[in-house]
Scaffold this active site. Structure first.
Site, PDB file in Angstrom:
ATOM      1  CD  GLU A 313      26.688  48.379  24.292  1.00  0.00           C
ATOM      2  OE1 GLU A 313      26.413  48.347  23.081  1.00  0.00           O
ATOM      3  OE2 GLU A 313      26.475  49.389  25.015  1.00  0.00           O
ATOM      4  CG  HIS A 316      22.518  47.304  20.809  1.00  0.00           C
ATOM      5  ND1 HIS A 316      21.377  47.920  20.373  1.00  0.00           N
ATOM      6  CD2 HIS A 316      23.168  48.223  21.566  1.00  0.00           C
ATOM      7  CE1 HIS A 316      21.340  49.157  20.847  1.00  0.00           C
ATOM      8  NE2 HIS A 316      22.414  49.373  21.580  1.00  0.00           N
TER       9      HIS A 316
HETATM   10  N1  PHE Z   1      25.517  52.330  20.361  1.00  0.00           N
HETATM   11  C1  PHE Z   1      26.155  52.447  21.637  1.00  0.00           C
HETATM   12  C2  PHE Z   1      25.154  51.908  22.658  1.00  0.00           C
HETATM   13  O1  PHE Z   1      25.061  50.808  22.927  1.00  0.00           O
HETATM   14  C3  PHE Z   1      26.511  53.814  22.041  1.00  0.00           C
HETATM   15  C4  PHE Z   1      27.537  54.491  21.218  1.00  0.00           C
HETATM   16  C5  PHE Z   1      27.170  55.432  20.290  1.00  0.00           C
HETATM   17  C6  PHE Z   1      28.856  54.205  21.389  1.00  0.00           C
HETATM   18  C7  PHE Z   1      28.108  56.094  19.538  1.00  0.00           C
HETATM   19  C8  PHE Z   1      29.800  54.867  20.678  1.00  0.00           C
HETATM   20  C9  PHE Z   1      29.431  55.816  19.746  1.00  0.00           C
HETATM   21  O2  PHE Z   1      24.338  52.545  23.172  1.00  0.00           O
HETATM   22 ZN    ZN Z   2      22.739  51.017  22.767  1.00  0.00          ZN
END
Ligand code: PHE
Ligand code: ZN
Length: 898
Positions: A313, A316
């Site tokens: 995370e 990201h």
């Molecule tokens: N985007 C999040 C991840 O780090 C995953 C996720 C997607 C969480 C949809 C909640 C809803 O991978």
């Molecule tokens: Zn992700």
């Protein structure tokens, strides 16, 4: 299911947005029965001549709507189930709609939201989950990732119940709002996020939370405040997440040159969460299972998962937030790249070989299965009905493999240059996987034109390889051919660009130089062969003796491989390969070869017996465990692990689950009896070397893994049950207790039954206040392979600690049973399938995303014998025939029955 909802969204229909949003001002008033959302959006026109504004919105009660300070007359706008359209903007505004402000008030009911998207309540806390399309359930908006806006958010709530009010960015105001004559005081907090972001990265939290703080100094010497918010009872479980976060921040600076950009980085833990965690800008929201960790309550595997997810995370922030996706077809742009980044991070923090083995096993078991079934889709899909269904192992794990291949093809230095260029070129933009590949190409000069097919073609390619040694010419020839079976919507596949990393071993196990002759010149070549044609020949010269090839080293491409190794060659590679991953893989191939032989014996009703080469190879590993104190214990544990039933199912054309189970058990039992003494010695030696039971250092995790692997074998022997029992009662460590309990719950020993009941009860009584431990307790019972599993799971459904409303509980009990307990799930009468369908239907009314995920084991119907397949399809059809299915479940049953 309403037909209007079942429409597919197509990549080919992508159009740039007519309007963009400069600034988004939000005000949330939170009450016990509802919430009022007040939004003020500054639009500007993006496409010449656009005169109609279509906003996304679902399940909203529209209270008021104003444009440029004036109410919009009824008749000038239209509201449907999923949109709000303002017609003739020029006419309403009396000018060209180049710039205007829209104010809108909506009412929503977070308390009644069990789907756990948009704004909902987890226990007493308000929180949000907006990815992918949850924001449209908060207010009307351009809810698409290519609309990036600056957000300012005010939250107002009762101060006593919700003392903590959080949103993205920096806190810019907070005050009490005392209202005369009222005993409950409300308060307000305003947060401002200076970075433009799409709505899916919006987050809000209101609750009564404890916080642990720390600081990180960035490479450019800025101080970042790190805050982890949890329920008060969990403050003793956040040190590990905090340490992981600091390590991740440092690693991203060192390896990718990426620094954090805000003054604060916050993580909030919530109990009810559909996924692992979410990377909202500056305010990550985590499933408690991915952030809380304490050796008294948390297994080693969960410790490692926390480290990986915290890092994921955090990473990201650059790969996802600063540079985001243009549309949801590009999801792997952020997820594939970020999984690759977190995998490399975890590899560096622990044992790279072990990490690779774990990731590849998962890919081969779960992603390969997805890719050979009805939900198969490319890393960059070109259509979907419900985007939530595309948060898949293909997008994440195969997507990461694709990025890994680019790194392998470019080399580390060029890959870093490429990622620098990508971040620099696209900072603040919403882009595509194509932009990512272009940055890699432009910075390195490599031609990735063929390579791009990994993004657009689904399916797992297969390599068939033949090797031939010419004694007189001293040449070794590899003939490589590639193929890929059709997948839904893609009948014919073009060839892939497959990086095939190899080595040639001499009799002593040394790598020989790889020489090729090109125009009379002798070239020492790189160990990565570029396979790009359907059939290709690679000739190596000056090969002094007949080599044993080590192929697809490090699993250099996500493909299956056919090569006729003899058992002797596999044993040799298992002992000598200089590539740690292939060393492990050779051992697995040997197991598979033996399993295939035993399956034949079984179907011919012959007595089963284990060929001696398996004993020899297994013994070799045991010896090194006994004699070499230095070696990687986790690796040893994997070398001694028999392939799992789900993996065996995946690689069968048609799986006979009970035969697979019988054969696998026979191997485990035979190895346990044959090596009882050695296994016991390793068990006790390792136990003794574990000085601090609560240490979670990499070495100690490895030790426990090896020790508990030995215990799982010893459970087949007469001493097994008492060893498990004494470990369960004496250990303070959760990994050890889990392993012991698993041993007891799977033991066929006649004395086990009474013990089983009592330890299950005792464990529950001891841990009932720790929900994550109870999840583990549900899983252990759900995955017990002893007969009668379905009945046990049905009983547990009405246990006081179980609820369909909490996704972790659903995964722990129903998900684990259907996905990891094959011989109890695949009952010949189809009772397991009916059970799953029943649960999916119940859940669909509560939480469609989780219902759709739960359905996955039924979508594997193709892999099973005709009778089982028919029973599985019956249940899929039964679901399909049900009224008012969610889009999520509908899409999956639909694709199963095309
Ligand atoms: N985007 C999040 C991840 O780090 C995953 C996720 C997607 C969480 C949809 C909640 C809803 O991978
Ligand atoms: Zn992700």
């Amino acid at each position: 299911m309403k037909d209007s909802q079942a429409k597919a969204t197509l990549l080919s229909n992508y159009k740039i947005p007519d309007f963009l949003i400069n600034e988004t001002l939000l005000k949330f008033e939170l009450f016990e029965t509802h919430a009022i959302v007040d939004s003020s959006l500054q639009f500007f026109r993006n496409v010449e001549g656009a005169d109609e504004l279509v906003l996304d919105g679902q399940d909203l009660e529209l209270i008021s709507l104003e444009i440029e300070g004036q109410p919009i007359p009824a008749g000038s706008y239209e509201v449907t189930e999923s949109s709000l359209t303002i017609l003739n903007l020029a006419k309403i505004l009396n000018k060209d709609p180049d710039k205007f402000t829209l104010k809108c008030v909506t009412r929503i009911e977070p308390q009644n939201n069990t789907a756990l998207e948009c704004l909902y309540k987890s226990k007493r806390m308000f929180c949000t989950q907006c990815e992918a399309e949850g924001f449209r359930r908060i207010t009307y908006y351009l809810d698409r990732p290519d609309v990036m806006s600056k957000f300012t958010t005010t939250i107002i709530a009762d101060k006593a119940s919700y003392p903590t009010l959080l949103s993205n960015g920096n806190l810019v105001a907070s005050k009490d709002l005392d209202v005369d004559g009222q005993d409950s005081v409300r308060h307000l907090a305003t947060w401002e996020d200076p970075f433009k972001k799409p709505s899916y990265l919006f987050a809000l939290v209101a609750g009564n939370l404890s916080c642990k703080e720390d600081v990180f100094s960035t490479a450019s010497e800025r101080e970042v405040a790190l805050k982890i918010f949890v329920e008060d009872k969990d403050v003793n479980k956040i040190d590990h997440a905090m340490d992981s976060l600091k390590r991740a921040m440092k690693w991203d600076e060192e390896v990718y040159g990426r620094e954090y950009d805000l003054d604060t980085f916050m993580i909030v833990a919530v109990d009810d969460f559909n996924m692992g965690a979410m990377e909202n800008k500056g305010l990550n929201i985590f499933n408690t299972s991915c952030v809380l960790a304490n050796p008294l309550t948390t297994t080693d595997a969960a410790f490692q998962r926390v480290e990986a997810v915290v890092a994921h995370e955090y990473f990201h922030n650059w790969s996802g937030n600063r540079v985001t996706c243009r549309d949801w077809f590009q999801l792997s742009l952020k997820e594939g790249f970020t999984v690759y980044r977190d995998a490399e991070f975890s590899a560096r923090m622990g044992s790279p070989v072990v990490k690779r083995i774990e990731d590849v096993s998962f890919l081969q078991t779960v992603q390969f299965a997805e890719d050979s079934g009805p939900m198969s889709h490319p890393v960059r899909p070109d259509s979907y009905i419900e985007i939530s269904n595309f948060y898949t192992v293909t997008i994440y794990e195969k997507g990461a493999e694709v990025v890994r291949m680019i790194n392998l093809l470019l080399g580390d230095a060029q890959f870093r240059k490429g990622s620098d260029l990508y971040f620099e070129r696209h900072d603040g933009q919403a882009v595509t996987t194509e932009d990512f590949v272009c940055a890699m190409e432009d910075s390195s000069g490599e031609d990735l034109s063929l390579f791009r097919r990994w993004y657009s073609q689904a399916g797992t390619p297969r390599l068939e390889i033949n090797g031939h040694y010419d004694e007189s010419e001293k040449t070794y020839t590899l003939d490589v051919s590639q193929s890929c079976l059709p997948t839904p919507g893609q009948d014919k596949k073009l060839t892939f660009h497959i990086p095939l990393k190899i080595g040639l071993l001499d009799k002593l196990g040394n790598d020989m130089p790889l020489l090729q002759r090109e125009n009379e010149e002798l070239l020492e070549i790189d160990c990565v062969l570029n396979v790009t044609n359907e059939n290709q020949r690679f000739v190596f010269v000056n090969v002094e003796e007949s080599p044993i090839p080590s192929l697809l080293r490090g699993f250099s491409a996500p493909v299956t491989l056919g090569f006729q190794y003899t058992r002797e060659e596999l044993s040799f590679l298992a002992a000598h390969d200089n590539d740690g991953f292939n060393k492990w893989n050779a051992g697995q191939l040997l197991f598979l070869d033996v399993i295939d032989e035993l399956l034949k014996m079984n179907s011919n009703n012959e007595n089963l017996f284990i060929p001696s080469c398996l004993y020899t190879t297994f013994n070799c590993v045991l010896e090194s465990a006994l004699t070499n104190q230095e070696c990687d214990k986790a690796l040893l544990a994997y070398l001694l692990t028999v392939p799992s039933i789900p993996f065996l199912i995946e690689r069968s054309d048609v799986a006979n689950v009970s035969a697979l189970y019988k054969v696998r058990e026979f191997i485990l039992e035979s190895l346990a009896f044959r090596f009882k003494i050695e296994l016991e010695r390793i068990y006790f030696d390792t136990a003794e070397s574990l000085i601090n039971p609560l240490s979670v250092s990499g070495d100690d995790i490895g030790r426990r893994m090896l020790k508990n692997l030995c215990l799982s074998y010893l459970a087949y022997t007469d001493k097994g049950l008492s060893l498990c029992e004494s470990q369960l009662r004496s250990s303070r460590n959760m990994t050890d207790q889990t392993a012991a309990l698993r041993g007891i719950l799977n033991s066929g020993d006649e004395n086990a039954e009474v013990l089983r009941e009592s330890v299950v009860l005792e464990f529950y009584e001891r841990w009932k206040d720790e929900p994550l431990v109870i999840d583990n307790w549900f899983s252990l019972q759900a995955t017990s392979s002893l007969p009668g599993g379905l009945g046990r799971v049905e009983t547990l459904l009405s246990h006081e600690a179980f609820t369909l409303k909490n996704p972790n509980k659903v995964r722990a009990l129903i998900g684990a049973f259907c996905g990891q307990n094959a011989n109890n799930f695949h009952l010949p009468g189809g009772e397991g399938y009916k059970f799953l369908a029943d649960q999916v239907l119940k859940l669909d009314a509560i939480n469609p995303q989780i219902a759709a995920r739960l359905l996955v084991p039924l979508t594997r119907f193709k892999k099973f014998e005709p009778s089982a397949r028919a029973l599985m399809l019956n249940q899929i059809n039964r679901i399909k025939a049900t009224n008012s299915l969610s889009k999520d479940v509908f899409e999956i049953v639909e694709k199963c029955t095309i």
